[in-house]
Design a protein around this motif. Sequence first.
Motif: not given
Length: 290
Positions: A232-235, A39-41, A183-185, A26-30
């Motif tokens: 939000m990013l989905l993880v 970023k998802p908490p 990917h994103f919501v 996650i930290d490596g993503m832009t």
Amino acid sequence: MKRNDSCWCGSGKKYKKCHLDFDERIDGMTFSKKKGQLKPPHKLINNAGDIEKIKRAAEINTGALDLAGSLVKAGIDTLKINDAVHEFIVGHGGHPSCLDFEGFPKSICISVNDVVCHGIPSAETILQDGDILNIDITTDVDGFFADASRMFTVGKISPEAEKLVRVTKEIMEVGIAAAKAWHFVGDIGAACGKLAHENGYSVVTDLGGHGVGKDFHLEPFVSHDCASETGMLLVPGMVLTVEPMINAGKKNVVVDEDDGWTVYTEDGSLSAQWEKTILITENGVEVLAS
């Protein structure tokens, strides 16, 4: 957090063996501020133990929906369905989450014809031939929640109503197929909106899906008509609902001024909704409640 600390997710494993690679990815993503990418908490990520507890709630919830569907027929009032489902959920060790939620007076939502959502079961609402209805149930067990809804039909319905019910389910399914880890919501809403508009329908955007699991409603908000690669990013480990509300007419809705809950289509057109609770995994999704 240090590598040998217990992981923040509560799994009991060391951080380096659990979510270190996850956090680094996650930290490596832009993230694009323009697209509202977030970023998802950590609080939204469920460990294996959490997921098993959500599945227990989902099992009861699915049984409750099965029971509700078996009762749908012309001449029955929606309060009888509510009461039967209430007894089922309580009898299986769960709690009907809608009951008393922010003042909601019944255990489930039953939304008939032009009611989009949050229909309040009543002895005065008697199902008739030609009706379409959504039954929406959420169950919690020991503080873990699962949420799903289905459409049902009464007797012979019009071709227009049949198509709306059928296509709305297809819209939900393409939304679920678009829910992918990393990917994103917004991809969910883009897929749902595209299919809805191709069929001449509108999508309710004032309401939508949501995170669920450790509470009834969590982040992220899941729009069913929006741009892809937004939100939000989905993880893996996230649990959320996909629940498009599709109108045969315009998307505008109004809330009943008397009860403060029942949401109607503003133009009186029919509305349909299907909902499943899904778990984001590394390789796709797992349906938990349907």
